[in-house]
Design an enzyme around this catalytic site. Sequence first.
Site, mmCIF file in Angstrom:
data_model
loop_
_atom_site.group_PDB
_atom_site.id
_atom_site.type_symbol
_atom_site.label_atom_id
_atom_site.label_comp_id
_atom_site.label_asym_id
_atom_site.label_seq_id
_atom_site.Cartn_x
_atom_site.Cartn_y
_atom_site.Cartn_z
ATOM 1 N N GLU A 251 30.234 46.485 40.268
ATOM 2 C CA GLU A 251 31.047 47.602 39.764
ATOM 3 C C GLU A 251 32.299 46.982 39.161
ATOM 4 O O GLU A 251 33.141 46.465 39.892
ATOM 5 C CB GLU A 251 31.428 48.542 40.916
ATOM 6 C CG GLU A 251 30.252 49.220 41.586
ATOM 7 C CD GLU A 251 29.692 50.379 40.780
ATOM 8 O OE1 GLU A 251 30.352 50.824 39.824
ATOM 9 O OE2 GLU A 251 28.580 50.822 41.103
ATOM 10 N N CYS A 285 39.907 52.138 38.699
ATOM 11 C CA CYS A 285 38.880 51.760 37.729
ATOM 12 C C CYS A 285 38.561 52.938 36.814
ATOM 13 O O CYS A 285 38.236 52.754 35.653
ATOM 14 C CB CYS A 285 37.623 51.266 38.442
ATOM 15 S SG CYS A 285 36.947 52.447 39.612
HETATM 16 P P1 NDP Z 1 39.170 40.638 40.937
HETATM 17 O O1 NDP Z 1 37.934 40.526 40.152
HETATM 18 O O2 NDP Z 1 40.276 39.715 40.631
HETATM 19 O O3 NDP Z 1 38.863 40.456 42.499
HETATM 20 C C1 NDP Z 1 37.916 41.274 43.176
HETATM 21 C C2 NDP Z 1 37.552 40.589 44.479
HETATM 22 O O4 NDP Z 1 36.816 39.401 44.205
HETATM 23 C C3 NDP Z 1 38.757 40.149 45.297
HETATM 24 O O5 NDP Z 1 38.491 40.326 46.661
HETATM 25 C C4 NDP Z 1 38.850 38.691 44.934
HETATM 26 O O6 NDP Z 1 39.557 37.932 45.883
HETATM 27 C C5 NDP Z 1 37.396 38.318 44.904
HETATM 28 N N1 NDP Z 1 37.077 37.082 44.175
HETATM 29 C C6 NDP Z 1 37.830 36.387 43.287
HETATM 30 N N2 NDP Z 1 37.145 35.311 42.827
HETATM 31 C C7 NDP Z 1 35.934 35.339 43.435
HETATM 32 C C8 NDP Z 1 34.771 34.509 43.368
HETATM 33 N N3 NDP Z 1 34.701 33.451 42.575
HETATM 34 N N4 NDP Z 1 33.715 34.835 44.140
HETATM 35 C C9 NDP Z 1 33.729 35.932 44.917
HETATM 36 N N5 NDP Z 1 34.805 36.754 45.023
HETATM 37 C C10 NDP Z 1 35.880 36.467 44.295
HETATM 38 O O7 NDP Z 1 39.636 42.161 40.809
HETATM 39 P P2 NDP Z 1 40.984 42.815 41.318
HETATM 40 O O8 NDP Z 1 41.084 42.648 42.792
HETATM 41 O O9 NDP Z 1 42.107 42.358 40.461
HETATM 42 O O10 NDP Z 1 40.690 44.369 41.046
HETATM 43 C C11 NDP Z 1 40.912 44.990 39.832
HETATM 44 C C12 NDP Z 1 39.626 45.095 39.045
HETATM 45 O O11 NDP Z 1 38.652 45.806 39.799
HETATM 46 C C13 NDP Z 1 39.793 45.885 37.760
HETATM 47 O O12 NDP Z 1 39.146 45.214 36.721
HETATM 48 C C14 NDP Z 1 39.101 47.199 38.062
HETATM 49 O O13 NDP Z 1 38.610 47.851 36.920
HETATM 50 C C15 NDP Z 1 38.010 46.758 38.974
HETATM 51 N N6 NDP Z 1 37.532 47.880 39.763
HETATM 52 C C16 NDP Z 1 36.305 48.405 39.469
HETATM 53 C C17 NDP Z 1 35.856 49.513 40.162
HETATM 54 C C18 NDP Z 1 34.505 50.110 39.877
HETATM 55 O O14 NDP Z 1 34.014 50.878 40.698
HETATM 56 N N7 NDP Z 1 33.872 49.805 38.750
HETATM 57 C C19 NDP Z 1 36.657 50.143 41.213
HETATM 58 C C20 NDP Z 1 37.925 49.498 41.413
HETATM 59 C C21 NDP Z 1 38.325 48.404 40.707
HETATM 60 P P3 NDP Z 1 41.163 37.809 45.796
HETATM 61 O O15 NDP Z 1 41.721 39.058 45.222
HETATM 62 O O16 NDP Z 1 41.553 37.670 47.195
HETATM 63 O O17 NDP Z 1 41.410 36.656 44.927
#
Ligand code: NDP
Length: 536
Positions: A251, A285
């Site tokens: 997502e 999102c």
């Molecule tokens: P990120 O993609 O930066 O991070 C999401 C999660 O992935 C965090 O827990 C992050 O850890 C983790 N992560 C980072 N690198 C890796 C990796 N290589 N492998 C596995 N996990 C990893 O997103 P954000 O937290 O900045 O959230 C915002 C984004 O989420 C926006 O783009 C938004 O549109 C999207 N979003 C989508 C939704 C949907 O339903 N489509 C709903 C809500 C948000 P850490 O943060 O600790 O680095």
Amino acid sequence: MTTSTTDSSTPAPGAAASTDERIAVVNPATGLQIGSAPVFDAAAVAELAARGRAAQPGWEAMGFDGRALVLRRMQQWMSDHADELLEILQAETGRVFEDSVLELAYPLTALGHWARNAEKYLRPQKAAASSPFVLSRRLRSYYRPYGLVGIIAPWNFPITIGFGDSIPALAAGNAVILKPSEITPLSIEVIRRGLEECGMPEGVFQIATGAGATGAAVVDVVDMVMFTGSTATGRKVGAQAAQRLIPASLELGGKDPMIVLADANLERAANLAVFGATVNSGQVCLSTERFYVEEAVYDEFVSRVVAKVSALRQGVPVAPGSVDVGAIITADQLEVIDAQVRDAVAKGARVLVGGQPVRGVTGRFYEPTVLVDVDHTMACMTDETFGPLLPIMKVADADEAVRLANDTRYGLAATIVTRDRARGAELAGRIDAGTVSVNDMLTHCFALGLPMGGVKTSGIGTRHGAAGIRKFCATKAVLVAPSFPNADIHFYPANEKVSPLLLAAVTGLYGTASRVARATPRALATARRLRRELGR
Ligand code: NDP
């Protein structure tokens, strides 16, 4: 709001040990540290996985009713602990009270939904015989939980997404390892405690706090991964899952358009626009991030939006109703928003309200901003913002609006505002997005009977509906044949009389009647010729 500090994920007795490193958690609205969380490295995540795998069969064996009981108890527990949850959610996100109430509404809804419907969605499915070869066979497909599911969540809705996605995985009988964002790891620890108090067996729901490396370690040990976050990270998670050949549900980001037609109720349209762009400070999102308004109502719509945005109160939320718009989660995110505004202005856009970070405060805030004279050369119309921006573009008609709405690499959600609901539904069919609302936004997440997900680079897979729980299960197809007769028509030995009949039956079944009539003599002739050629 929390002023004391909180420590998250203190391992329970017998739990996997994390490293000595800790992540500091800061309230974005005040800039004050409010707690810390441990960092789970790959070895610690592997330990969680071993515990999860050991606990899962017992959880699955509890059956739908046993699991539903725990989920329903949790629903009550969360209602009883709403104040504690709201306080910690507000503190780690810096958002207003009302945004946190909305966040809480989701898991409360979802716990009831999956407790009630998991069995219905996952009951064995009968299939009809589709060929003479399977006539008299009993055909059934069964859903079995994958076992250990990894849930990786972003910071914008730490409970709704992290825990919300865990609920169907748990209801299906999986154990879960949840990796919350390193920015918001505290509220989910309250949830873990709640589940424990509600009778969730130890090891079934575990949390691995840490940054991206912890997330990658989770993908390395689970049987299925459900990821929510940016498109960039989603690609990495998808690639890692593909290497391991495990399923991934993704997502991802969005750039949701709102189309305002000339017949719209403009007061509702303006309210939807302002709420859609600024709820949770635009960090949703499903935030509405760009606006296409038919020429005839453009001026009126813009003036209503400007008045409403100018009236928004922003600042540190100290009590329910004290402010409308809260903080921006990180300094990097604040810079993304500001860079988009600067880029738009440099390319000819005008700022009608806002347009800069709030100065002279300790926390991080960006002024809700209305931009006009915008176009698709500007990042604010093409790239995800995740901030309180309302770039508004005038369009000649609905066709131009649909063309521009689809001119994006994203496809998460969209809104159409019109009094003509049939026309709205017709236009919805022409929008390339996973979810479309007419005269609404955001409420899709509460329609748990409907699938919700993105197309294009907004994701793969859906939440909600039957697919929203079946994705946490492997499908097993079972075919049961009768134990008689001793041999079927296609068994050995091949028989010169029967084989042509087999061909006649196969071709006759799928061809026309005249083909059936021709098939048998021709098949027999072919058989005779072949026998002659082979000298038998
Ligand atoms: P990120 O993609 O930066 O991070 C999401 C999660 O992935 C965090 O827990 C992050 O850890 C983790 N992560 C980072 N690198 C890796 C990796 N290589 N492998 C596995 N996990 C990893 O997103 P954000 O937290 O900045 O959230 C915002 C984004 O989420 C926006 O783009 C938004 O549109 C999207 N979003 C989508 C939704 C949907 O339903 N489509 C709903 C809500 C948000 P850490 O943060 O600790 O680095």
